[in-house]
Design a protein around this motif. Structure first.
Motif, PDB file in Angstrom:
ATOM      1  N   LEU A 114      -6.230  10.642   1.865  1.00 24.76           N
ATOM      2  CA  LEU A 114      -5.149   9.680   1.631  1.00 24.76           C
ATOM      3  C   LEU A 114      -5.120   9.243   0.168  1.00 24.76           C
ATOM      4  O   LEU A 114      -4.053   9.099  -0.429  1.00 24.76           O
ATOM      5  CB  LEU A 114      -5.287   8.474   2.563  1.00 24.76           C
ATOM      6  N   TYR A 115      -6.292   9.066  -0.408  1.00 27.29           N
ATOM      7  CA  TYR A 115      -6.376   8.720  -1.827  1.00 27.29           C
ATOM      8  C   TYR A 115      -5.797   9.851  -2.675  1.00 27.29           C
ATOM      9  O   TYR A 115      -5.005   9.626  -3.583  1.00 27.29           O
ATOM     10  CB  TYR A 115      -7.841   8.444  -2.211  1.00 27.29           C
ATOM     11  N   SER A 116      -6.167  11.080  -2.360  1.00 28.67           N
ATOM     12  CA  SER A 116      -5.672  12.250  -3.099  1.00 28.67           C
ATOM     13  C   SER A 116      -4.163  12.407  -2.961  1.00 28.67           C
ATOM     14  O   SER A 116      -3.501  12.925  -3.858  1.00 28.67           O
ATOM     15  CB  SER A 116      -6.340  13.523  -2.593  1.00 28.67           C
ATOM     16  N   ASP A 117      -3.621  11.959  -1.815  1.00 25.93           N
ATOM     17  CA  ASP A 117      -2.181  12.045  -1.572  1.00 25.93           C
ATOM     18  C   ASP A 117      -1.414  10.878  -2.190  1.00 25.93           C
ATOM     19  O   ASP A 117      -0.249  10.665  -1.872  1.00 25.93           O
ATOM     20  CB  ASP A 117      -1.901  12.082  -0.071  1.00 25.93           C
ATOM     21  N   ALA A 118      -2.065  10.113  -3.049  1.00 24.21           N
ATOM     22  CA  ALA A 118      -1.453   9.017  -3.812  1.00 24.21           C
ATOM     23  C   ALA A 118      -1.165   7.775  -2.971  1.00 24.21           C
ATOM     24  O   ALA A 118      -0.206   7.058  -3.210  1.00 24.21           O
ATOM     25  CB  ALA A 118      -0.189   9.483  -4.534  1.00 24.21           C
ATOM     26  N   TYR A 119      -2.022   7.516  -1.989  1.00 22.57           N
ATOM     27  CA  TYR A 119      -1.986   6.250  -1.259  1.00 22.57           C
ATOM     28  C   TYR A 119      -3.217   5.485  -1.693  1.00 22.57           C
ATOM     29  O   TYR A 119      -4.340   5.811  -1.312  1.00 22.57           O
ATOM     30  CB  TYR A 119      -1.969   6.495   0.251  1.00 22.57           C
ATOM     31  N   GLN A 120      -3.015   4.474  -2.528  1.00 22.40           N
ATOM     32  CA  GLN A 120      -4.118   3.790  -3.193  1.00 22.40           C
ATOM     33  C   GLN A 120      -4.283   2.358  -2.669  1.00 22.40           C
ATOM     34  O   GLN A 120      -3.306   1.626  -2.549  1.00 22.40           O
ATOM     35  CB  GLN A 120      -3.852   3.715  -4.700  1.00 22.40           C
ATOM     36  N   LEU A 121      -5.530   1.989  -2.399  1.00 24.40           N
ATOM     37  CA  LEU A 121      -5.834   0.607  -2.024  1.00 24.40           C
ATOM     38  C   LEU A 121      -5.740  -0.280  -3.252  1.00 24.40           C
ATOM     39  O   LEU A 121      -6.247   0.080  -4.311  1.00 24.40           O
ATOM     40  CB  LEU A 121      -7.247   0.506  -1.462  1.00 24.40           C
ATOM     41  N   LEU A 122      -5.120  -1.428  -3.109  1.00 25.80           N
ATOM     42  CA  LEU A 122      -5.045  -2.370  -4.226  1.00 25.80           C
ATOM     43  C   LEU A 122      -6.126  -3.432  -4.152  1.00 25.80           C
ATOM     44  O   LEU A 122      -6.382  -4.111  -5.133  1.00 25.80           O
ATOM     45  CB  LEU A 122      -3.677  -3.061  -4.254  1.00 25.80           C
ATOM     46  N   ASP A 123      -6.721  -3.587  -2.998  1.00 23.67           N
ATOM     47  CA  ASP A 123      -7.733  -4.626  -2.829  1.00 23.67           C
ATOM     48  C   ASP A 123      -8.731  -4.174  -1.763  1.00 23.67           C
ATOM     49  O   ASP A 123      -8.498  -3.199  -1.063  1.00 23.67           O
ATOM     50  CB  ASP A 123      -7.091  -5.952  -2.430  1.00 23.67           C
ATOM     51  N   THR A 146      -3.786  -3.885   1.267  1.00 27.06           N
ATOM     52  CA  THR A 146      -2.554  -3.546   0.563  1.00 27.06           C
ATOM     53  C   THR A 146      -2.676  -2.125   0.052  1.00 27.06           C
ATOM     54  O   THR A 146      -3.636  -1.774  -0.620  1.00 27.06           O
ATOM     55  CB  THR A 146      -2.300  -4.514  -0.612  1.00 27.06           C
ATOM     56  N   LEU A 147      -1.673  -1.328   0.406  1.00 29.02           N
ATOM     57  CA  LEU A 147      -1.642   0.079   0.044  1.00 29.02           C
ATOM     58  C   LEU A 147      -0.464   0.313  -0.885  1.00 29.02           C
ATOM     59  O   LEU A 147       0.636  -0.160  -0.646  1.00 29.02           O
ATOM     60  CB  LEU A 147      -1.474   0.905   1.317  1.00 29.02           C
ATOM     61  N   SER A 148      -0.717   1.034  -1.956  1.00 30.03           N
ATOM     62  CA  SER A 148       0.309   1.315  -2.956  1.00 30.03           C
ATOM     63  C   SER A 148       0.631   2.806  -2.942  1.00 30.03           C
ATOM     64  O   SER A 148      -0.267   3.637  -2.819  1.00 30.03           O
ATOM     65  CB  SER A 148      -0.203   0.902  -4.338  1.00 30.03           C
ATOM     66  N   THR A 149       1.907   3.126  -3.070  1.00 33.14           N
ATOM     67  CA  THR A 149       2.330   4.516  -3.160  1.00 33.14           C
ATOM     68  C   THR A 149       3.483   4.623  -4.159  1.00 33.14           C
ATOM     69  O   THR A 149       4.115   3.624  -4.506  1.00 33.14           O
ATOM     70  CB  THR A 149       2.730   5.086  -1.777  1.00 33.14           C
ATOM     71  N   ARG A 150       3.724   5.824  -4.615  1.00 29.20           N
ATOM     72  CA  ARG A 150       4.778   6.033  -5.603  1.00 29.20           C
ATOM     73  C   ARG A 150       6.146   5.665  -5.054  1.00 29.20           C
ATOM     74  O   ARG A 150       6.443   5.915  -3.893  1.00 29.20           O
ATOM     75  CB  ARG A 150       4.816   7.496  -6.038  1.00 29.20           C
ATOM     76  N   ASN A 151       6.954   5.102  -5.914  1.00 29.96           N
ATOM     77  CA  ASN A 151       8.351   4.818  -5.584  1.00 29.96           C
ATOM     78  C   ASN A 151       9.180   5.863  -6.313  1.00 29.96           C
ATOM     79  O   ASN A 151       9.429   5.749  -7.508  1.00 29.96           O
ATOM     80  CB  ASN A 151       8.728   3.405  -6.025  1.00 29.96           C
TER      81      ASN A 151
END
Length: 159
Positions: A114-123, A146-151
């Motif tokens: 999931l991290y490699s697929d650009a889903y990043q934890l913010l906290d 909180t999960l961040s992904t590209r817009n």
């Protein structure tokens, strides 16, 4: 024309569902309003349930506040209670196993696919245990993060 950015909500739900259902300690994954899930079906357990609390936009990302509830049925022993510390049920086992489900999801978000697929934890996620929250006697953990992904939504051109 639809692009990945216009499907961010679907993609994040699908990625989380796929990760959770791959876990050996999860039989089913649900989403939406938890009160509308038929929690009486014992064959569904252990269940992981995904709730999207809200989302915010920041620069080129979409941030999602998400709660994942991992739960299983607690079985009462018919034998006389002998262990005053552990009790007469498997609640400690359920809490341990469902915390493991949450920890594996966290590890995937932190360092895995999931991290490699650009889903990043913010906290750092927070996990809260619960017991007997629903009609069935269940226990588990609610993990919020909180999960961040590209817009990637394409902006309209100004002609």
């Amino acid at each position: 024309m639809a692009n990945e950015g216009s499907r961010a909500y679907y993609l994040i739900l699908d990625k989380l569902k796929d990760q959770l259902i791959a876990d050996e300690n999860v039989n089913s994954v649900t989403t939406g309003d938890l009160t509308e899930v038929d929690l009486e079906k014992q064959s569904m357990y252990p269940i992981s349930h995904i709730i999207v609390n809200n989302s915010t936009f920041a620069d080129n990302v979409i941030n999602f506040s998400i709660t994942v509830i991992a739960m299983d049925l607690v079985n009462q022993s018919k034998e006389e209670r002998t262990d005053k510390f552990r009790g007469n049920d498997n609640e400690a086992d359920v809490l341990n196993t469902q915390l493991l489900v949450q920890n594996r999801l966290y590890q995937e978000l932190k360092r895995g696919t999931l991290y490699s697929d650009a889903y990043q934890l913010l906290d750092a996620p927070s996990c809260e245990p619960f017991t007997d929250r629903f009609e069935n006697q269940v226990s588990g953990w609610a993990m919020t993060f909180t999960l961040s992904t590209r817009n990637n939504v394409q902006r309209p051109s100004c002609d």
